[in-house]
Enzyme design. Structure first.
Site, PDB file in Angstrom:
ATOM      1  N   GLY A   1       0.833  -1.202   0.000  1.00  0.00           N
ATOM      2  CA  GLY A   1       0.000   0.000   0.000  1.00  0.00           C
ATOM      3  C   GLY A   1       0.871   1.257   0.000  1.00  0.00           C
ATOM      4  CB  SER A   2       1.548   4.177   0.433  1.00  0.00           C
ATOM      5  OG  SER A   2       0.379   4.457   1.167  1.00  0.00           O
TER       6      SER A   2
ATOM      7  CG  ASP B   1      -8.595   0.573  -2.645  1.00  0.00           C
ATOM      8  OD1 ASP B   1      -8.259  -0.431  -1.989  1.00  0.00           O
ATOM      9  OD2 ASP B   1      -7.981   1.658  -2.604  1.00  0.00           O
TER      10      ASP B   1
HETATM   11  N1  LIG Z   1       6.485   7.671  -8.575  1.00  0.00           N
HETATM   12  C1  LIG Z   1       6.086   8.408  -7.538  1.00  0.00           C
HETATM   13  N2  LIG Z   1       6.858   9.400  -7.085  1.00  0.00           N
HETATM   14  C2  LIG Z   1       6.485  10.153  -6.017  1.00  0.00           C
HETATM   15  N3  LIG Z   1       5.320   9.973  -5.327  1.00  0.00           N
HETATM   16  C3  LIG Z   1       4.519   9.003  -5.731  1.00  0.00           C
HETATM   17  C4  LIG Z   1       4.853   8.168  -6.854  1.00  0.00           C
HETATM   18  N4  LIG Z   1       3.865   7.269  -7.022  1.00  0.00           N
HETATM   19  C5  LIG Z   1       2.950   7.537  -6.054  1.00  0.00           C
HETATM   20  N5  LIG Z   1       3.333   8.569  -5.295  1.00  0.00           N
HETATM   21  C6  LIG Z   1       2.584   9.134  -4.149  1.00  0.00           C
HETATM   22  O1  LIG Z   1       2.430   8.108  -3.179  1.00  0.00           O
HETATM   23  C7  LIG Z   1       1.114   8.125  -2.624  1.00  0.00           C
HETATM   24  C8  LIG Z   1       0.444   6.784  -2.861  1.00  0.00           C
HETATM   25  O2  LIG Z   1       0.288   6.603  -4.262  1.00  0.00           O
HETATM   26  P1  LIG Z   1      -0.784   5.606  -4.880  1.00  0.00           P
HETATM   27  O3  LIG Z   1      -2.152   5.965  -4.424  1.00  0.00           O
HETATM   28  O4  LIG Z   1      -0.518   5.593  -6.330  1.00  0.00           O
HETATM   29  O5  LIG Z   1      -0.323   4.260  -4.193  1.00  0.00           O
HETATM   30  P2  LIG Z   1      -1.043   2.832  -4.128  1.00  0.00           P
HETATM   31  O6  LIG Z   1       0.022   1.817  -4.190  1.00  0.00           O
HETATM   32  O7  LIG Z   1      -2.112   2.751  -5.177  1.00  0.00           O
HETATM   33  O8  LIG Z   1      -1.701   2.892  -2.700  1.00  0.00           O
HETATM   34  P3  LIG Z   1      -2.863   1.976  -2.049  1.00  0.00           P
HETATM   35  O9  LIG Z   1      -2.495   0.547  -2.286  1.00  0.00           O
HETATM   36  O10 LIG Z   1      -2.808   2.363  -0.608  1.00  0.00           O
HETATM   37  O11 LIG Z   1      -4.156   2.371  -2.711  1.00  0.00           O
HETATM   38  C9  LIG Z   1       0.379   9.303  -3.291  1.00  0.00           C
HETATM   39  O12 LIG Z   1       0.465  10.397  -2.434  1.00  0.00           O
HETATM   40  C10 LIG Z   1       1.180   9.546  -4.562  1.00  0.00           C
HETATM   41  O13 LIG Z   1       1.135  10.892  -4.979  1.00  0.00           O
END
Ligand SMILES: Nc1ncnc2c1ncn2[C@@H]1O[C@H](COP(=O)(O)OP(=O)(O)OP(=O)(O)O)[C@@H](O)[C@H]1O
Length: 184
Positions: free
Chosen positions: A13-14, A38
């Site tokens: 996650g994140s 989600d």
């Molecule tokens: N390549 C990147 N560089 C910098 N920040 C990033 C990058 N990718 C994502 N982020 C930041 O990290 C955070 C989480 O991104 P994202 O929602 O895409 O993650 P996720 O893996 O889909 O999370 P989750 O599984 O919790 O839904 C956001 O604030 C996003 O702006």
């Protein structure tokens, strides 16, 4: 093998899966549907997001750090199994897919088997734990400690077609890496 393409994004996650999925959709000339776990979790009655039959989130402190473990009961497990088969149904109709997942256990084998008929590329979405925890704090809508619990589990036993590190590259740069790997 069918020509339908599946990009399976696996990461804590994140780690940046959603951002990467959106960048992939924008950069690819092919149409990809973005399948988010989600969206399936949102189908559950809200009370099952805090119920032993659904999902439970258990907070603890390990060596001074917050850790949040996730446990799933029969209702949650059935929903997630249904999700995997729904994903196959989408692909079987010729929809290219970006599947955004946090693979923690046996579902890894399930996906490998279910996705066999399709052109599959698995993408390891990596990010250092320190950066993940900083993102959890900044986002405000994620429990701090989820990433720490998932961190060692997600990539165990996985073989990837390509990996990206979202602490070193923008979503757009990561998308180019994935699209190059997909076309090679
Ligand atoms: N390549 C990147 N560089 C910098 N920040 C990033 C990058 N990718 C994502 N982020 C930041 O990290 C955070 C989480 O991104 P994202 O929602 O895409 O993650 P996720 O893996 O889909 O999370 P989750 O599984 O919790 O839904 C956001 O604030 C996003 O702006």
């Amino acid at each position: 093998m069918q020509t339908t393409k599946i990009i399976l994004l696996n990461g804590v996650g994140s780690s940046g899966k959603t951002s990467l999925a959106r960048a992939l959709q924008a950069a690819s000339k092919d149409v990809f549907l973005h399948v988010q776990m989600d969206a399936f979790l949102a189908m559950l009655p809200t009370r099952y997001l805090d119920d032993p039959d659904g999902f439970t989130f258990v907070s603890s402190t390990v060596e001074g750090k917050d850790v949040v473990s996730i446990h799933s009961g029969p209702v949650a497990q059935r929903a997630m199994l249904g999700m995997r088969h729904a994903i196959v149904a989408l692909a079987s109709e010729g929809n290219n897919l970006i599947v955004d997942e946090v693979l923690l256990g046996d579902e890894k084998n399930d996906y490998a088997r279910l996705f066999e008929p399709f052109q599959l590329i698995t993408v390891g979405v990596h990010c250092p734990l320190q950066v993940l925890e900083q993102r959890e704090r900044q986002r405000g809508d994620r429990l701090v400690g989820l990433a720490r619990w998932q961190y060692d589990k997600v990539h165990t036993g996985m073989t990837y077609g390509v990996t990206v590190n979202t602490s070193e590259a923008t979503p757009e740069e990561c998308a180019q890496v994935v699209l190059r790997a997909l076309s090679s």
